[in-house]
Design a protein around this motif. Sequence first.
Motif, PDB file in Angstrom:
ATOM      1  N   SER A   1       5.317   9.537   7.875  1.00  0.00           N
ATOM      2  CA  SER A   1       4.051   8.805   7.756  1.00  0.00           C
ATOM      3  C   SER A   1       4.304   7.327   8.021  1.00  0.00           C
ATOM      4  O   SER A   1       5.433   6.842   7.874  1.00  0.00           O
TER       5      SER A   1
ATOM      6  N   ASN B   1       2.349  -4.167   4.367  1.00  0.00           N
ATOM      7  CA  ASN B   1       3.641  -3.882   3.749  1.00  0.00           C
ATOM      8  C   ASN B   1       4.779  -4.690   4.357  1.00  0.00           C
ATOM      9  O   ASN B   1       5.675  -5.132   3.643  1.00  0.00           O
TER      10      ASN B   1
ATOM     11  N   TYR C   1       0.861  -1.180   0.000  1.00  0.00           N
ATOM     12  CA  TYR C   1       0.000   0.000   0.000  1.00  0.00           C
ATOM     13  C   TYR C   1       0.899   1.233   0.000  1.00  0.00           C
ATOM     14  O   TYR C   1       1.964   1.223   0.630  1.00  0.00           O
ATOM     15  N   LYS C   2       0.471   2.311  -0.677  1.00  0.00           N
ATOM     16  CA  LYS C   2       1.418   3.407  -0.905  1.00  0.00           C
ATOM     17  C   LYS C   2       0.863   4.811  -0.681  1.00  0.00           C
ATOM     18  O   LYS C   2       1.560   5.789  -0.953  1.00  0.00           O
TER      19      LYS C   2
ATOM     20  N   TYR D   1      -1.310  -0.642   7.166  1.00  0.00           N
ATOM     21  CA  TYR D   1      -0.082  -0.484   6.381  1.00  0.00           C
ATOM     22  C   TYR D   1       1.042  -1.349   6.927  1.00  0.00           C
ATOM     23  O   TYR D   1       1.775  -1.991   6.163  1.00  0.00           O
TER      24      TYR D   1
ATOM     25  N   THR E   1       7.135   2.090   6.904  1.00  0.00           N
ATOM     26  CA  THR E   1       7.196   0.715   6.380  1.00  0.00           C
ATOM     27  C   THR E   1       8.327   0.564   5.376  1.00  0.00           C
ATOM     28  O   THR E   1       8.913  -0.521   5.253  1.00  0.00           O
ATOM     29  N   LYS E   2       8.671   1.621   4.656  1.00  0.00           N
ATOM     30  CA  LYS E   2       9.791   1.547   3.726  1.00  0.00           C
ATOM     31  C   LYS E   2      11.128   1.554   4.484  1.00  0.00           C
ATOM     32  O   LYS E   2      12.065   0.840   4.108  1.00  0.00           O
TER      33      LYS E   2
ATOM     34  N   VAL F   1       0.212   7.976   1.298  1.00  0.00           N
ATOM     35  CA  VAL F   1       0.705   8.599   2.529  1.00  0.00           C
ATOM     36  C   VAL F   1      -0.440   8.973   3.455  1.00  0.00           C
ATOM     37  O   VAL F   1      -0.439   8.641   4.643  1.00  0.00           O
TER      38      VAL F   1
ATOM     39  N   SER G   1      -2.168   6.058   5.029  1.00  0.00           N
ATOM     40  CA  SER G   1      -1.343   5.389   6.035  1.00  0.00           C
ATOM     41  C   SER G   1      -1.411   6.105   7.379  1.00  0.00           C
ATOM     42  O   SER G   1      -1.297   5.467   8.431  1.00  0.00           O
TER      43      SER G   1
ATOM     44  N   TYR H   1       3.443   4.988   6.076  1.00  0.00           N
ATOM     45  CA  TYR H   1       3.938   4.455   4.803  1.00  0.00           C
ATOM     46  C   TYR H   1       5.452   4.567   4.735  1.00  0.00           C
ATOM     47  O   TYR H   1       6.159   3.610   4.416  1.00  0.00           O
TER      48      TYR H   1
END
Length: 339
Positions: free
Chosen positions: A149, A102, A85-86, A98, A154-155, A88, A91, A151
């Motif tokens: 965020s 992710n 999921y992407k 998320y 998660t990265k 922002v 999230s 998101y």
Amino acid sequence: MNKILVTGGCGYIGVHTIVDLVQNGYEVISVDNNSRSNIAILEGAEKIVGKKIKNYVVDLCNLKDTEMVFEENKDITGIIHFAAYKAVGESVEKPLMYYENNIGSLVNILKCAEKYAISNFVFSSSCTVYGNPDAIPVTEETPQKPAESPYGATKQMGEVIVCDAVKSNTIQAILLRYFNPVGSHPSTLIGEIPLGRPANLVPAITQTAIGKLPTMHVWGNDYDTRDGSCLRDYIHVCDIAHAHTLALNLLFGKQNKVNPEIFNLGTGDGFTVLEVIHAFEKTSGVKLNYTVGPRRGGDVVAIYANNNKAKTELNWQPKYSLDQMMDSAWKWELALQKA
């Protein structure tokens, strides 16, 4: 011929990457549960490359179903992991969803890479890992600030997970931190198809211009930038797609210097939201109906890439200007209207 598993292959960047891979001699299969994508987009990809693309409708958070894909394709030699999921803003509203999706999907795909001895792995990361950097442009060595965020978090976590995983097995990995992908394939057979109201700038622009949306919002005009709106590095989706092919070439050629390798994928130029709007208006000839509102939670003020490493070590060169990006995005929106 190397067989590559592309997770999230029906997504925006995934489908463009599938086309680039096939055009550069790779065999490809896709895994996508289509919760945030439309499987019909593969038909456009198939028209471009002239062959069928197999997609497994599988939720990667389900390890048993994920392993089934590998059992049926024991000749997979590389993985590109997009599926995530992407959005922002979403999230910020639904952080647990998320983290579950992710992170869970990444862990499962890495388990399978280890179990089935697949040593070439490319991870779809993001410039959000830098948070609000102290200085721009950012290099791959720029210290990471707290994510703005869930998101982005998660990265950041995803990169840590990949880094830890490669220490304990034979996986060779590349992390591609891309900035803001925009535009569509020049054929107008594939492009971005947001579900619901677009969370990203360019589809919001094109949908407003064509009348799908009555107006679009600019989130904040009081940032410390040239015109007060957020500043980003916009990069054409085909340029990003080709970088994934080059990353696999690097891994298969055993030319990566460290493990994992990290590359920024951006043009090296920053444009504000209002500058992007004006570029669209210039290339399309359409005056956009937009309003300026308060800031949105999770947005970074300003970021763009130093892309020297990708240029020198991946032999990657972004080809599209901002005007060309806007032109291709508009042509895709017009093609969708005719479909």
